[in-house]
Design a protein around this motif. Structure first.
Motif, PDB file in Angstrom:
ATOM      1  N   ALA A 205       0.847  -1.187   0.000  1.00  0.00           N
ATOM      2  CA  ALA A 205       0.000   0.000   0.000  1.00  0.00           C
ATOM      3  C   ALA A 205       0.894   1.253   0.000  1.00  0.00           C
ATOM      4  O   ALA A 205       2.033   1.199   0.470  1.00  0.00           O
ATOM      5  CB  ALA A 205      -0.908   0.003   1.224  1.00  0.00           C
ATOM      6  N   PRO A 206       0.376   2.375  -0.524  1.00  0.00           N
ATOM      7  CA  PRO A 206       1.208   3.583  -0.626  1.00  0.00           C
ATOM      8  C   PRO A 206       1.877   3.986   0.687  1.00  0.00           C
ATOM      9  O   PRO A 206       3.058   4.348   0.708  1.00  0.00           O
ATOM     10  CB  PRO A 206       0.222   4.651  -1.101  1.00  0.00           C
ATOM     11  N   LEU A 207       1.123   3.929   1.805  1.00  0.00           N
ATOM     12  CA  LEU A 207       1.697   4.337   3.086  1.00  0.00           C
ATOM     13  C   LEU A 207       2.829   3.397   3.499  1.00  0.00           C
ATOM     14  O   LEU A 207       3.904   3.845   3.918  1.00  0.00           O
ATOM     15  CB  LEU A 207       0.624   4.369   4.172  1.00  0.00           C
ATOM     16  N   HIS A 208       2.590   2.093   3.382  1.00  0.00           N
ATOM     17  CA  HIS A 208       3.634   1.133   3.731  1.00  0.00           C
ATOM     18  C   HIS A 208       4.849   1.296   2.811  1.00  0.00           C
ATOM     19  O   HIS A 208       5.996   1.163   3.250  1.00  0.00           O
ATOM     20  CB  HIS A 208       3.095  -0.296   3.642  1.00  0.00           C
ATOM     21  N   GLY A 209       4.570   1.568   1.547  1.00  0.00           N
ATOM     22  CA  GLY A 209       5.668   1.771   0.608  1.00  0.00           C
ATOM     23  C   GLY A 209       6.513   2.978   0.975  1.00  0.00           C
ATOM     24  O   GLY A 209       7.745   2.928   0.938  1.00  0.00           O
ATOM     25  N   LEU A 267      15.516  -4.435  11.044  1.00  0.00           N
ATOM     26  CA  LEU A 267      14.571  -5.301  11.745  1.00  0.00           C
ATOM     27  C   LEU A 267      13.553  -4.461  12.523  1.00  0.00           C
ATOM     28  O   LEU A 267      12.334  -4.704  12.432  1.00  0.00           O
ATOM     29  CB  LEU A 267      15.327  -6.218  12.711  1.00  0.00           C
ATOM     30  N   LEU A 268      14.027  -3.484  13.286  1.00  0.00           N
ATOM     31  CA  LEU A 268      13.111  -2.656  14.069  1.00  0.00           C
ATOM     32  C   LEU A 268      12.164  -1.877  13.164  1.00  0.00           C
ATOM     33  O   LEU A 268      10.959  -1.775  13.443  1.00  0.00           O
ATOM     34  CB  LEU A 268      13.909  -1.698  14.948  1.00  0.00           C
ATOM     35  N   GLY A 269      12.698  -1.325  12.097  1.00  0.00           N
ATOM     36  CA  GLY A 269      11.860  -0.515  11.210  1.00  0.00           C
ATOM     37  C   GLY A 269      10.766  -1.313  10.540  1.00  0.00           C
ATOM     38  O   GLY A 269       9.604  -0.905  10.516  1.00  0.00           O
ATOM     39  N   THR A 270      11.116  -2.454   9.971  1.00  0.00           N
ATOM     40  CA  THR A 270      10.116  -3.275   9.277  1.00  0.00           C
ATOM     41  C   THR A 270       9.096  -3.854  10.263  1.00  0.00           C
ATOM     42  O   THR A 270       7.936  -4.072   9.911  1.00  0.00           O
ATOM     43  CB  THR A 270      10.785  -4.415   8.487  1.00  0.00           C
ATOM     44  N   THR A 271       9.523  -4.085  11.501  1.00  0.00           N
ATOM     45  CA  THR A 271       8.580  -4.564  12.528  1.00  0.00           C
ATOM     46  C   THR A 271       7.584  -3.486  12.895  1.00  0.00           C
ATOM     47  O   THR A 271       6.376  -3.724  13.001  1.00  0.00           O
ATOM     48  CB  THR A 271       9.333  -5.028  13.783  1.00  0.00           C
ATOM     49  N   LEU A 272       8.067  -2.270  13.065  1.00  0.00           N
ATOM     50  CA  LEU A 272       7.198  -1.158  13.474  1.00  0.00           C
ATOM     51  C   LEU A 272       6.151  -0.815  12.422  1.00  0.00           C
ATOM     52  O   LEU A 272       5.024  -0.474  12.754  1.00  0.00           O
ATOM     53  CB  LEU A 272       8.045   0.080  13.777  1.00  0.00           C
ATOM     54  N   ILE A 273       6.506  -0.923  11.141  1.00  0.00           N
ATOM     55  CA  ILE A 273       5.533  -0.571  10.112  1.00  0.00           C
ATOM     56  C   ILE A 273       4.708  -1.767   9.648  1.00  0.00           C
ATOM     57  O   ILE A 273       3.830  -1.642   8.805  1.00  0.00           O
ATOM     58  CB  ILE A 273       6.220   0.073   8.882  1.00  0.00           C
ATOM     59  N   GLY A 274       4.988  -2.935  10.227  1.00  0.00           N
ATOM     60  CA  GLY A 274       4.176  -4.113   9.928  1.00  0.00           C
ATOM     61  C   GLY A 274       4.445  -4.751   8.590  1.00  0.00           C
ATOM     62  O   GLY A 274       3.584  -5.456   8.053  1.00  0.00           O
ATOM     63  N   VAL A 275       5.651  -4.542   8.042  1.00  0.00           N
ATOM     64  CA  VAL A 275       5.982  -5.190   6.761  1.00  0.00           C
ATOM     65  C   VAL A 275       6.334  -6.644   6.983  1.00  0.00           C
ATOM     66  O   VAL A 275       6.053  -7.505   6.170  1.00  0.00           O
ATOM     67  CB  VAL A 275       7.154  -4.438   6.084  1.00  0.00           C
ATOM     68  N   ARG A 276       6.947  -6.961   8.123  1.00  0.00           N
ATOM     69  CA  ARG A 276       7.278  -8.367   8.376  1.00  0.00           C
ATOM     70  C   ARG A 276       6.259  -9.000   9.309  1.00  0.00           C
ATOM     71  O   ARG A 276       5.543  -8.333  10.020  1.00  0.00           O
ATOM     72  CB  ARG A 276       8.687  -8.486   8.960  1.00  0.00           C
TER      73      ARG A 276
END
Length: 276
Positions: A205-209, A267-276
């Motif tokens: 999604a645009p926001l996640h991107g 790892l922290l960043g992708t966890t916080l935005i819910g990508v992983r």
């Protein structure tokens, strides 16, 4: 001189062409426990080199340090939450180091064994292992690990070409005279372009991107700190490379220095935005 440079470049390219397919295959097709074990071996080689940079000259004592690092990884393996907290501690440490490294005006030569550096090595070496294993074990994790590697490779490539073309102002001349601010900007651009491709392929999604672009840019920036910190350790010892394991590339630490700082933040960043 031109012949020597061409030969070194050829050797460097051949080594990369050999290693990159092996790395990609290990990331994509190995189960996480086996991936963790092989990665522990890579980190163990880095620990052997780290001990030398910390002033340990006795080979038997030096061999104990990879065992210590491996023991720390083994103790952490049953506790996934501990792996995550270690990543947080690592990010905070690297943020502090980034400011310190960029303001450094002289390098004090090493004298004897540096016990504090050996202790710091436990965090610097174990944290990226913990981050990569945690990423790999998540749904879609192998793709994220591979994406992280491509972010770092893209940043390195962008920094190289931007630095050669527009590099004027040195970033940290005492530690790495070849690095420039233009190179850093080029590295960030390379990481962002890599993230754009990944976001499009994953249909984010645009926001996640957009958030992934920001995380990738931050990952590229902090990876520079990992590179500069290893440069500091080598300059303290008067060493050109951390080792001679990889023809044209130096030692293992010379290859994973950026990753030591980048993996925990990613790892922290992708966890916080819910990508992983």
């Amino acid at each position: 001189m031109a012949v020597a440079t061409t030969s070194a470049l050829r050797q460097r390219t051949l080594t990369a062409l050999t290693l990159v397919p092996l790395v990609i295959g290990a990331v994509l097709w190995l189960p996480t426990p086996l991936f963790a074990l092989i990665l522990a071996g890579v980190i163990g080689v880095g620990a052997w080199e780290w001990a030398a940079l910390a002033g340990v000259t006795d080979q038997r004592l030096r061999a104990l340090y990879p065992l210590l690092v491996g023991g720390a990884m083994a103790l952490l393996w049953p506790y996934p939450q501990g792996l995550f907290w270690l990543a947080i501690a690592s990010v905070l440490w690297w943020l502090w180091q980034t400011r310190r490294l960029l303001s450094m005006r002289r390098v004090v030569p090493a004298a004897g064994v540096d016990g504090l550096l050996l202790a710091v090595g436990l965090l610097v070496l174990v944290a990226p292992w913990a981050a990569l294993v945690t990423l790999h074990d998540a749904p879609g994790g192998p793709a994220l690990v591979l994406f992280l590697l491509f972010v770092i490779w893209s940043a390195d490539t962008g920094a190289y070409f931007a630095g050669r073309r527009w590099g004027r102002t040195k970033l940290a001349p005492v530690l790495s005279p070849g690095k420039t601010r233009a190179g850093v900007y080029g590295g960030v651009l390379g990481a962002v372009l890599c993230a754009l491709v990944f976001a499009w392929l994953q249909g984010l999604a645009p926001l996640h991107g957009l958030l992934l672009l920001l995380i990738s840019a931050a990952t590229a920036l902090i990876s520079v700190a990992g590179d500069l910190y290893e440069s500091l350790l080598k300059r303290r010892c008067g060493a050109k490379d951390s080792g001679q394991l990889l023809p044209g590339h130096g030692g293992m630490l010379d290859r994973i220095d950026s990753l030591t700082a980048a993996a925990p933040l990613f790892l922290l960043g992708t966890t916080l935005i819910g990508v992983r």
